[in-house]
Write a protein that holds these residues in place. Structure first.
Motif, PDB file in Angstrom:
ATOM      1  N   ARG A 256       0.888  -1.153   0.069  1.00 41.39           N
ATOM      2  CA  ARG A 256       0.057  -0.114  -0.045  1.00 41.39           C
ATOM      3  C   ARG A 256       0.881   1.382   0.083  1.00 41.39           C
ATOM      4  NH1 ARG A 256      -3.960  -0.057   4.760  1.00 41.39           N
ATOM      5  NH2 ARG A 256      -5.062   1.509   3.577  1.00 41.39           N
ATOM      6  N   PHE A 257       2.061   1.234  -0.274  1.00 44.41           N
ATOM      7  CA  PHE A 257       2.976   2.225  -0.521  1.00 44.41           C
ATOM      8  C   PHE A 257       2.764   3.036  -1.781  1.00 44.41           C
ATOM      9  CE2 PHE A 257       5.291   0.081   2.979  1.00 44.41           C
ATOM     10  CZ  PHE A 257       5.669   1.314   3.800  1.00 44.41           C
ATOM     11  N   THR A 258       3.062   4.308  -1.832  1.00 44.67           N
ATOM     12  CA  THR A 258       3.147   5.088  -3.169  1.00 44.67           C
ATOM     13  C   THR A 258       4.357   5.759  -3.197  1.00 44.67           C
ATOM     14  OG1 THR A 258       0.584   5.424  -3.039  1.00 44.67           O
ATOM     15  CG2 THR A 258       1.837   7.019  -4.394  1.00 44.67           C
ATOM     16  N   LEU A 259       4.761   5.705  -4.345  1.00 43.29           N
ATOM     17  CA  LEU A 259       5.916   6.451  -4.660  1.00 43.29           C
ATOM     18  C   LEU A 259       5.807   7.672  -5.458  1.00 43.29           C
ATOM     19  CD1 LEU A 259       9.146   6.668  -5.003  1.00 43.29           C
ATOM     20  CD2 LEU A 259       8.878   5.344  -7.028  1.00 43.29           C
ATOM     21  N   ASN A 260       6.132   8.967  -5.148  1.00 48.31           N
ATOM     22  CA  ASN A 260       6.072  10.164  -5.854  1.00 48.31           C
ATOM     23  C   ASN A 260       7.731  10.696  -6.024  1.00 48.31           C
ATOM     24  OD1 ASN A 260       3.200  10.936  -6.165  1.00 48.31           O
ATOM     25  ND2 ASN A 260       3.255  10.541  -3.747  1.00 48.31           N
ATOM     26  N   ALA A 261       7.987  11.015  -7.289  1.00 43.70           N
ATOM     27  CA  ALA A 261       9.189  11.643  -7.531  1.00 43.70           C
ATOM     28  C   ALA A 261       9.095  12.618  -8.286  1.00 43.70           C
ATOM     29  CB  ALA A 261      10.161  10.497  -8.233  1.00 43.70           C
ATOM     30  N   TYR A 262       9.935  13.834  -8.054  1.00 49.56           N
ATOM     31  CA  TYR A 262       9.968  14.965  -8.828  1.00 49.56           C
ATOM     32  C   TYR A 262      11.430  15.634  -9.199  1.00 49.56           C
ATOM     33  CZ  TYR A 262       9.258  20.042 -10.309  1.00 49.56           C
ATOM     34  OH  TYR A 262       9.286  21.097 -10.816  1.00 49.56           O
ATOM     35  N   ILE A 290      15.917  21.370  -8.570  1.00 42.41           N
ATOM     36  CA  ILE A 290      15.212  20.705  -7.523  1.00 42.41           C
ATOM     37  C   ILE A 290      14.794  19.094  -7.522  1.00 42.41           C
ATOM     38  CG2 ILE A 290      13.006  20.956  -6.131  1.00 42.41           C
ATOM     39  CD1 ILE A 290      12.841  23.526  -6.976  1.00 42.41           C
ATOM     40  N   ALA A 291      15.178  18.293  -6.613  1.00 40.14           N
ATOM     41  CA  ALA A 291      14.636  16.942  -6.678  1.00 40.14           C
ATOM     42  C   ALA A 291      14.028  16.461  -5.479  1.00 40.14           C
ATOM     43  CB  ALA A 291      15.800  16.075  -6.983  1.00 40.14           C
ATOM     44  N   TYR A 292      13.212  15.348  -5.576  1.00 34.66           N
ATOM     45  CA  TYR A 292      12.753  15.000  -4.253  1.00 34.66           C
ATOM     46  C   TYR A 292      12.158  13.658  -4.528  1.00 34.66           C
ATOM     47  CZ  TYR A 292       7.604  16.217  -4.939  1.00 34.66           C
ATOM     48  OH  TYR A 292       6.232  16.417  -5.341  1.00 34.66           O
ATOM     49  N   LEU A 293      12.109  12.909  -3.608  1.00 35.57           N
ATOM     50  CA  LEU A 293      11.472  11.543  -3.592  1.00 35.57           C
ATOM     51  C   LEU A 293      10.835  11.099  -2.353  1.00 35.57           C
ATOM     52  CD1 LEU A 293      11.629   8.458  -4.977  1.00 35.57           C
ATOM     53  CD2 LEU A 293      13.673   7.872  -3.441  1.00 35.57           C
ATOM     54  N   GLN A 294       9.498  10.859  -2.391  1.00 38.07           N
ATOM     55  CA  GLN A 294       8.565  10.678  -1.254  1.00 38.07           C
ATOM     56  C   GLN A 294       8.083   9.090  -1.314  1.00 38.07           C
ATOM     57  OE1 GLN A 294       6.009  14.060  -0.212  1.00 38.07           O
ATOM     58  NE2 GLN A 294       4.341  12.761  -0.450  1.00 38.07           N
ATOM     59  N   LEU A 295       8.022   8.706  -0.265  1.00 36.10           N
ATOM     60  CA  LEU A 295       7.187   7.551  -0.008  1.00 36.10           C
ATOM     61  C   LEU A 295       6.142   7.621   1.034  1.00 36.10           C
ATOM     62  CD1 LEU A 295      10.330   4.791   0.414  1.00 36.10           C
ATOM     63  CD2 LEU A 295       8.679   5.089  -1.403  1.00 36.10           C
ATOM     64  N   GLY A 296       5.042   7.247   0.764  1.00 36.55           N
ATOM     65  CA  GLY A 296       3.800   7.315   1.541  1.00 36.55           C
ATOM     66  C   GLY A 296       2.977   6.133   1.606  1.00 36.55           C
ATOM     67  N   ARG A 297       2.037   6.095   2.584  1.00 28.31           N
ATOM     68  CA  ARG A 297       1.203   4.928   2.792  1.00 28.31           C
ATOM     69  C   ARG A 297      -0.219   5.326   3.675  1.00 28.31           C
ATOM     70  NH1 ARG A 297       0.669   1.278   6.578  1.00 28.31           N
ATOM     71  NH2 ARG A 297       0.386  -0.282   5.196  1.00 28.31           N
ATOM     72  N   PRO A 298      -1.067   4.867   3.501  1.00 28.66           N
ATOM     73  CA  PRO A 298      -2.242   4.968   4.423  1.00 28.66           C
ATOM     74  C   PRO A 298      -1.973   4.593   5.945  1.00 28.66           C
ATOM     75  CG  PRO A 298      -3.199   4.249   2.518  1.00 28.66           C
ATOM     76  CD  PRO A 298      -1.845   4.011   2.543  1.00 28.66           C
ATOM     77  N   LEU A 299      -2.023   5.365   6.685  1.00 25.25           N
ATOM     78  CA  LEU A 299      -1.914   4.847   8.265  1.00 25.25           C
ATOM     79  C   LEU A 299      -3.205   4.519   9.081  1.00 25.25           C
ATOM     80  CD1 LEU A 299       0.811   7.463   9.417  1.00 25.25           C
ATOM     81  CD2 LEU A 299       1.103   5.496   8.428  1.00 25.25           C
ATOM     82  N   ALA A 300      -4.251   5.341   8.603  1.00 24.40           N
ATOM     83  CA  ALA A 300      -5.502   4.909   9.089  1.00 24.40           C
ATOM     84  C   ALA A 300      -6.644   5.689   8.431  1.00 24.40           C
ATOM     85  CB  ALA A 300      -5.711   5.633  10.624  1.00 24.40           C
ATOM     86  N   LEU A 301      -8.002   5.590   8.687  1.00 23.76           N
ATOM     87  CA  LEU A 301      -9.096   6.074   8.003  1.00 23.76           C
ATOM     88  C   LEU A 301      -8.818   7.751   7.698  1.00 23.76           C
ATOM     89  CD1 LEU A 301     -11.521   5.953   6.313  1.00 23.76           C
ATOM     90  CD2 LEU A 301     -12.762   6.246   8.283  1.00 23.76           C
ATOM     91  N   ASP A 302      -8.496   8.180   6.500  1.00 20.03           N
ATOM     92  CA  ASP A 302      -8.188   9.557   6.266  1.00 20.03           C
ATOM     93  C   ASP A 302      -6.980  10.194   6.755  1.00 20.03           C
ATOM     94  OD1 ASP A 302     -10.881   9.886   4.847  1.00 20.03           O
ATOM     95  OD2 ASP A 302     -11.858  10.383   6.576  1.00 20.03           O
ATOM     96  N   LEU A 303      -6.086   9.300   6.924  1.00 23.88           N
ATOM     97  CA  LEU A 303      -4.871   9.958   7.338  1.00 23.88           C
ATOM     98  C   LEU A 303      -3.505   8.993   6.639  1.00 23.88           C
ATOM     99  CD1 LEU A 303      -3.152  11.420   9.599  1.00 23.88           C
ATOM    100  CD2 LEU A 303      -3.314   9.372  11.231  1.00 23.88           C
ATOM    101  N   ASP A 304      -2.737   9.811   6.046  1.00 25.20           N
ATOM    102  CA  ASP A 304      -1.612   9.230   5.294  1.00 25.20           C
ATOM    103  C   ASP A 304      -0.353   9.616   6.017  1.00 25.20           C
ATOM    104  OD1 ASP A 304      -3.460   7.980   3.637  1.00 25.20           O
ATOM    105  OD2 ASP A 304      -3.010   9.533   1.878  1.00 25.20           O
ATOM    106  N   GLY A 305       0.584   9.058   5.865  1.00 25.17           N
ATOM    107  CA  GLY A 305       1.828   9.389   6.194  1.00 25.17           C
ATOM    108  C   GLY A 305       3.184   9.333   5.109  1.00 25.17           C
ATOM    109  N   ALA A 306       3.884  10.111   5.021  1.00 27.64           N
ATOM    110  CA  ALA A 306       5.042  10.045   3.954  1.00 27.64           C
ATOM    111  C   ALA A 306       6.467  10.561   4.470  1.00 27.64           C
ATOM    112  CB  ALA A 306       4.648  11.052   2.959  1.00 27.64           C
TER     113      ALA A 306
END
Length: 330
Positions: A256-262, A290-306
Motif C-alpha cells: 500500500r505504499f505510493t512513490l512520488n518523485a519529482y 530541485i529533486a525530491y523522492l517521497q514514499l507514503g502510505r495510509p496509516l488510518a482512515l483519512d490519514l496518510d504518512g510520508a
C-alpha cells in the motif's frame, strides 16, 4: 502538518547581508502547518465558479551561527477565484484573478537562504478548445504586479518590484499518453531598477519560452518535459539563457505504499561578464534545480504518512554562486 530536520553547508559571507554573522554549516528544526482547499460556489454543465485557497506557516529554529541563533518564521498564502464558461462544442473559457503573498520574520544570513517576502496581484484569461482530429489548442494571457517587502537592513528588495504581462499558446494530442508543445513570451518592467542607459533609464526584460512535455496517465502517472528560456533586457546584467529538463512520477508500490518523485535540472549561462556581481535577493532563483523522492502510505482512515528526501541547488544573491539544500521530512 509536518516536521523536518535540515542541514545547510557553504559560507557566502556577510557581503550578501549587512548582518555580520555567517557560518560554514547550519542546522534547523522546522515545523509546518498548512491548509488548502477549494470552495465550489457554482457548478453546472455550462459554468462553474470556484474559490481556491492555500496558506501555511513554517517555523524554524536554526543553530550554528557565530553571533546568535535565528528563528525564521515564514507565512505564505494564496487565494484566487476561477470562472469557467462552456463555449458549446468549441471548448471553454477561463477567467481567473488572485493574490499571493509571503512574509518572513527574522531572516537569517547564509547559508540558510530564505526568499524575501512579497505581495503579488495577478489575473488572466484562457481558452481551451475541444479536440479537432485528435488535436486540441489552448491559449492564455496574464498580468502580474509584484511588491517585495523591503526590510530595514535590505532596502534593495524594493528593486524587485515589477509589473509583467505574458502570453502562452499550446497544442496537445493523444489520449492516455499525450504530448503538448507550447511557446510563450513575457514582458517585464522594473520601475525601481536602472538600466544604465540615459535614453532608456529603467530596466525592461523580454523573455521567450518554448517547451515540450509528454504525459502518461494510467496505472502510473509519468511526465517528461524540456523547457528553454531566453531572457533579454535593456540592462546587460540579467541577460541569460536557461534549459530545464523535468521528470515527474507517481506509482503504486507493494504494501500500500505510493512513490512520488519529482526532478527539474536547470543549466543557465549569462551572456555578459559583469563586475557588478551582486544580484537583487531572489532575482534569479527561478532557475533552480530541485529533486525530491517521497514514499507514503495510509496509516488510518483519512490519514496518510510520508517520508520525503529533498535536494535543491539555486543561485544566491551573488551571480554564479549557488547554494545547496538537502533534507528529510516526515
Amino acid at each position: 502538518m509536518g516536521a523536518s530536520g535540515e542541514s545547510y553547508r557553504g559560507n557566502f559571507s556577510a557581503v550578501i547581508n549587512p548582518i555580520v554573522d555567517s557560518t560554514d554549516h547550519a542546522m534547523a528544526a522546522v515545523g509546518e502547518l498548512g491548509l488548502r482547499g477549494t470552495l465550489s460556489l457554482v457548478r453546472t454543465s455550462q459554468r462553474s465558479i470556484e474559490l481556491l485557497f492555500d496558506g501555511g506557516l513554517r517555523q524554524a529554529a536554526a543553530f550554528g551561527f557565530q553571533d546568535q541563533d535565528y528563528s525564521p518564521r515564514e507565512w505564505v498564502g494564496a487565494v484566487s477565484a476561477r470562472y469557467t464558461e462552456s463555449l458549446g462544442t468549441w471548448g471553454s473559457l477561463l477567467l481567473r484573478g488572485g493574490y499571493r503573498g509571503r512574509s518572513l520574520e527574522d531572516r537569517p544570513p547564509m547559508p540558510l537562504f530564505l526568499q524575501p517576502g512579497y505581495a503579488t496581484l495577478l489575473g488572466g484569461i484562457g481558452l481551451v478548445t475541444r479536440s479537432f482530429d485528435g488535436v486540441s489548442f489552448d491559449a492564455q494571457l496574464d498580468r502580474e504586479e509584484a511588491d517585495y517587502k523591503a526590510l530595514e537592513f535590505a532596502p534593495q528588495l524594493d528593486l524587485l518590484d515589477r509589473t509583467s504581462s505574458g502570453v502562452e499558446v499550446g497544442l496537445r494530442w493523444g489520449g492516455t499518453s499525450t504530448v503538448r508543445f507550447y511557446g510563450g513570451a513575457r514582458w517585464t518592467e522594473y520601475s525601481n531598477q536602472g538600466s544604465f542607459d540615459p535614453e532608456d533609464p529603467f530596466r525592461r526584460d523580454r523573455t521567450a519560452r518554448v517547451g515540450l512535455e509528454w504525459t502518461y496517465a494510467g496505472s502510473i502517472i509519468a511526465q517528461l518535459g524540456l523547457d528553454g528560456t531566453m531572457n533579454r533586457s535593456n540592462s546587460n546584467r540579467p541577460e541569460y539563457d536557461a534549459l530545464s529538463a523535468r521528470a515527474v512520477l507517481t506509482a503504486p508500490l507493494p504494501g500500500r505504499f505510493t512513490l512520488n518523485a519529482y526532478a527539474v535540472l536547470t543549466g543557465k549561462s549569462y551572456l555578459h561578464e559583469t563586475d557588478f556581481a551582486r544580484l537583487v535577493p531572489g532575482e534569479e532563483a527561478d532557475n533552480a534545480s530541485i529533486a525530491y523522492l517521497q514514499l507514503g502510505r495510509p496509516l488510518a482512515l483519512d490519514l496518510d504518512g510520508a517520508v520525503r528526501f529533498g535536494w535543491t541547488r539555486a543561485e544566491t544573491d551573488i551571480g554564479r554562486a549557488y547554494y545547496r539544500r538537502a533534507g528529510v521530512s516526515v
